[in-house]
Design a protein around this motif. Structure first.
Motif, PDB file in Angstrom:
ATOM      1  N   LEU A  66     -31.305   6.309  -5.479  1.00 37.83           N
ATOM      2  CA  LEU A  66     -30.340   5.300  -5.061  1.00 37.83           C
ATOM      3  C   LEU A  66     -29.237   5.192  -6.113  1.00 37.83           C
ATOM      4  CD1 LEU A  66     -29.813   3.065  -2.869  1.00 37.83           C
ATOM      5  CD2 LEU A  66     -30.873   1.467  -4.484  1.00 37.83           C
ATOM      6  N   PRO A  67     -27.977   5.284  -5.728  1.00 40.38           N
ATOM      7  CA  PRO A  67     -26.883   5.258  -6.707  1.00 40.38           C
ATOM      8  C   PRO A  67     -26.612   3.841  -7.212  1.00 40.38           C
ATOM      9  CG  PRO A  67     -25.997   5.521  -4.497  1.00 40.38           C
ATOM     10  CD  PRO A  67     -27.484   5.546  -4.356  1.00 40.38           C
ATOM     11  N   VAL A  68     -27.146   3.513  -8.373  1.00 46.57           N
ATOM     12  CA  VAL A  68     -27.051   2.160  -8.905  1.00 46.57           C
ATOM     13  C   VAL A  68     -26.240   2.133 -10.194  1.00 46.57           C
ATOM     14  CG1 VAL A  68     -29.350   1.711  -7.961  1.00 46.57           C
ATOM     15  CG2 VAL A  68     -29.091   2.152 -10.414  1.00 46.57           C
ATOM     16  N   VAL A  69     -25.654   0.972 -10.470  1.00 43.68           N
ATOM     17  CA  VAL A  69     -25.137   0.628 -11.791  1.00 43.68           C
ATOM     18  C   VAL A  69     -25.668  -0.770 -12.104  1.00 43.68           C
ATOM     19  CG1 VAL A  69     -23.059   2.063 -11.858  1.00 43.68           C
ATOM     20  CG2 VAL A  69     -22.973  -0.175 -10.735  1.00 43.68           C
ATOM     21  N   VAL A  70     -25.885  -1.033 -13.398  1.00 44.13           N
ATOM     22  CA  VAL A  70     -26.439  -2.313 -13.829  1.00 44.13           C
ATOM     23  C   VAL A  70     -25.532  -2.899 -14.900  1.00 44.13           C
ATOM     24  CG1 VAL A  70     -28.405  -3.473 -14.927  1.00 44.13           C
ATOM     25  CG2 VAL A  70     -28.802  -1.574 -13.331  1.00 44.13           C
ATOM     26  N   THR A  71     -25.301  -4.198 -14.835  1.00 47.52           N
ATOM     27  CA  THR A  71     -24.563  -4.878 -15.893  1.00 47.52           C
ATOM     28  C   THR A  71     -25.366  -6.064 -16.402  1.00 47.52           C
ATOM     29  OG1 THR A  71     -23.321  -6.118 -14.203  1.00 47.52           O
ATOM     30  CG2 THR A  71     -22.239  -4.205 -15.186  1.00 47.52           C
ATOM     31  N   ASN A  72     -25.287  -6.285 -17.711  1.00 44.08           N
ATOM     32  CA  ASN A  72     -25.927  -7.436 -18.350  1.00 44.08           C
ATOM     33  C   ASN A  72     -24.850  -8.221 -19.088  1.00 44.08           C
ATOM     34  OD1 ASN A  72     -28.060  -5.074 -18.363  1.00 44.08           O
ATOM     35  ND2 ASN A  72     -29.202  -6.982 -18.315  1.00 44.08           N
ATOM     36  N   CYS A  73     -24.691  -9.481 -18.719  1.00 43.33           N
ATOM     37  CA  CYS A  73     -23.581 -10.271 -19.253  1.00 43.33           C
ATOM     38  C   CYS A  73     -24.069 -11.386 -20.163  1.00 43.33           C
ATOM     39  CB  CYS A  73     -22.759 -10.862 -18.114  1.00 43.33           C
ATOM     40  SG  CYS A  73     -23.638 -12.161 -17.198  1.00 43.33           S
ATOM     41  N   SER A  74     -23.134 -11.891 -20.967  1.00 38.83           N
ATOM     42  CA  SER A  74     -23.416 -13.049 -21.808  1.00 38.83           C
ATOM     43  C   SER A  74     -23.143 -14.336 -21.032  1.00 38.83           C
ATOM     44  CB  SER A  74     -22.582 -12.982 -23.086  1.00 38.83           C
ATOM     45  OG  SER A  74     -21.203 -12.927 -22.783  1.00 38.83           O
ATOM     46  N   ASN A  75     -23.268 -15.489 -21.695  1.00 39.45           N
ATOM     47  CA  ASN A  75     -23.073 -16.786 -21.035  1.00 39.45           C
ATOM     48  C   ASN A  75     -21.683 -16.895 -20.426  1.00 39.45           C
ATOM     49  OD1 ASN A  75     -25.567 -17.402 -22.238  1.00 39.45           O
ATOM     50  ND2 ASN A  75     -24.981 -19.534 -22.546  1.00 39.45           N
ATOM     51  N   GLN A 104     -27.976 -25.388 -33.093  1.00 38.68           N
ATOM     52  CA  GLN A 104     -27.549 -24.185 -33.811  1.00 38.68           C
ATOM     53  C   GLN A 104     -27.850 -22.889 -33.054  1.00 38.68           C
ATOM     54  OE1 GLN A 104     -25.562 -24.404 -36.621  1.00 38.68           O
ATOM     55  NE2 GLN A 104     -25.665 -26.520 -35.838  1.00 38.68           N
ATOM     56  N   GLN A 105     -28.315 -23.003 -31.811  1.00 39.78           N
ATOM     57  CA  GLN A 105     -28.530 -21.806 -31.003  1.00 39.78           C
ATOM     58  C   GLN A 105     -27.169 -21.150 -30.726  1.00 39.78           C
ATOM     59  OE1 GLN A 105     -29.179 -24.914 -29.921  1.00 39.78           O
ATOM     60  NE2 GLN A 105     -31.391 -25.186 -29.993  1.00 39.78           N
ATOM     61  N   ILE A 106     -27.105 -19.851 -30.901  1.00 37.23           N
ATOM     62  CA  ILE A 106     -25.828 -19.126 -30.795  1.00 37.23           C
ATOM     63  C   ILE A 106     -25.779 -18.341 -29.486  1.00 37.23           C
ATOM     64  CG2 ILE A 106     -24.388 -17.307 -31.806  1.00 37.23           C
ATOM     65  CD1 ILE A 106     -25.574 -18.102 -34.538  1.00 37.23           C
ATOM     66  N   ARG A 107     -24.651 -18.462 -28.782  1.00 40.01           N
ATOM     67  CA  ARG A 107     -24.428 -17.713 -27.548  1.00 40.01           C
ATOM     68  C   ARG A 107     -23.048 -17.051 -27.603  1.00 40.01           C
ATOM     69  NH1 ARG A 107     -28.962 -18.753 -27.748  1.00 40.01           N
ATOM     70  NH2 ARG A 107     -30.316 -19.794 -26.227  1.00 40.01           N
ATOM     71  N   ASP A 108     -22.929 -15.976 -26.861  1.00 43.02           N
ATOM     72  CA  ASP A 108     -21.637 -15.295 -26.701  1.00 43.02           C
ATOM     73  C   ASP A 108     -21.051 -15.772 -25.372  1.00 43.02           C
ATOM     74  OD1 ASP A 108     -19.509 -13.512 -26.720  1.00 43.02           O
ATOM     75  OD2 ASP A 108     -20.698 -11.864 -25.918  1.00 43.02           O
ATOM     76  N   TRP A 109     -19.844 -16.329 -25.407  1.00 41.69           N
ATOM     77  CA  TRP A 109     -19.266 -16.978 -24.228  1.00 41.69           C
ATOM     78  C   TRP A 109     -18.213 -16.099 -23.562  1.00 41.69           C
ATOM     79  CZ3 TRP A 109     -21.318 -21.323 -22.241  1.00 41.69           C
ATOM     80  CH2 TRP A 109     -22.235 -21.996 -23.036  1.00 41.69           C
ATOM     81  N   LEU A 110     -18.372 -15.931 -22.248  1.00 40.43           N
ATOM     82  CA  LEU A 110     -17.533 -15.038 -21.446  1.00 40.43           C
ATOM     83  C   LEU A 110     -16.870 -15.833 -20.317  1.00 40.43           C
ATOM     84  CD1 LEU A 110     -16.700 -12.109 -20.494  1.00 40.43           C
ATOM     85  CD2 LEU A 110     -18.884 -12.058 -19.253  1.00 40.43           C
TER      86      LEU A 110
END
Length: 355
Positions: A179-188, A220-226
């Motif tokens: 199956l022709p797939v692509v996957v993306t994983n994003c930040s907050n 103090q939890q750190i996240r990357d914001w998008l």
């Protein structure tokens, strides 16, 4: 292209659909179950488009998914439908297993059968894009390290474990069946139309009402914001130009502690909404520290080098510009928020079969 999008009434899904219908010539079929977080009001700017169709359906209903694929004959599927709130996954994990794991399995199987039935030319063009999260990687202990596409999975919550499972299912269907797939994983993600249970809208609405602003633990939890519109651009780029079988991490290059995000929001509100409730001099006076979430990851940070180098994507918004746009949007659209808070957004679905 004709693109079938699952979860298109959610926060990221609706942003993606608005982008596709205002900035491209693609057509969209929005498939959404309309659970509590699905809000068709987020799609009002484009709902009259001749290139837009809506189907209220559950991705876990195999017969319905197969019927919709036969009926609409999409060129691609972008799979965003998911239960996505960590706190809810801790209180009630069953829905996350059912939707994120079983639902993804049902959908990817329907997609496989549909793809295998296509003529060779359409078969070669078809794509299944699975949209996921950086939370599947667990958290980072080293202050200098970043999540890459090769980072081992180490999910911490029922939510992230269910998303990790769905990622593995999609990749296995590529490896086993082709199956022709692509996957993306994003930040907050953050931005307009975000459901008022997430950090930024909670801070905004509580502040405006003079209520305490809850911050987990010491903040103090750190996240990357998008910014969500930057994410929408990246998703389409990966669908159109991403290499089959590959994963692309999407990040905003904005690492911030939760406390600093809350403080930034309060400062922007001080500027844009100076008429404060309860006689306070700054919205920061409302910040209250509450008991930390069980298993709370300390730090997420994405290395988005691959999508930048291979596909040419970088975020347009800085944290400062994106956050100011977000605050101004909420101030201009408080009715949208109130419809969610009082439940009227759900009652208006009566014509769609949900009370």
């Amino acid at each position: 292209m004709k693109i079938l999008i699952t979860g298109g009434a959610g926060f990221i899904g609706s942003a993606l659909i608005r982008y596709l219908l205002t900035e491209t010539g693609h057509s969209v079929i929005n498939v959404d179950k309309l659970t509590y977080a699905g809000n068709l009001e987020s799609l009002k700017p484009i709902e009259s488009s001749s290139r837009y169709s809506f189907e209220q359906a559950d991705i876990g209903n195999a017969a319905k998914m197969e019927q919709l694929l036969r009926e609409y004959q999409p060129d691609a599927i972008m799979h965003l439908a998911a239960e996505s709130h960590v706190d809810r996954s801790i209180d009630g994990p069953a829905a996350f297993i059912e939707t994120n794991i079983v639902g993804t399995y049902v959908l990817v199987e329907a997609a496989r059968h549909y793809w295998q039935s296509l003529p060779e030319a359409k078969k070669a063009q078809f794509r299944f894009h699975h949209i996921s999260t950086d939370e599947v990687y667990g958290d980072l202990i080293d202050d200098d390290s970043l999540f890459t596409e090769q980072t081992p999975y180490a999910p911490s919550s029922p939510y992230s474990a269910s998303k990790a499972s769905s990622d593995h299912i999609v990749r296995a269907w590529h490896r086993t069946y082709g199956l022709p797939v692509v996957v993306t994983n994003c930040s907050n993600n953050y931005g307009p139309y975000q459901f008022p249970e997430k950090l930024i809208p909670v801070v905004m609405l509580n502040a405006l009402e003079g209520k305490s602003i809850p911050v987990y633990g010491n903040g103090q939890q750190i996240r990357d914001w998008l910014y969500v519109d930057d994410h929408a651009r990246a998703l389409l780029l990966v669908l159109e130009k991403g290499k089959i079988g590959e994963t692309y991490n999407i990040g905003g290059h904005n690492e911030k502690t939760n406390l600093s995000v809350v403080q930034s929001l309060c400062r922007i509100l001080d500027e844009l909404q100076p008429d404060k409730p309860g006689g306070i001099s700054s919205y920061q006076e409302l910040i209250t520290y509450v008991k930390d979430r069980p298993g709370h990851d300390l730090r997420y940070a994405i290395d988005a080098t691959k999508i930048a180098d291979q596909l040419g994507w970088t975020p347009k918004e800085t944290f400062e510009t994106g956050m100011k746009k977000t605050v101004q949007w909420y101030l201009n659209n408080l009715d949208w928020c109130r419809h969610i808070q009082d439940g009227s957004y759900r009652r208006e679905r009566l014509g769609l079969g949900e009370a």
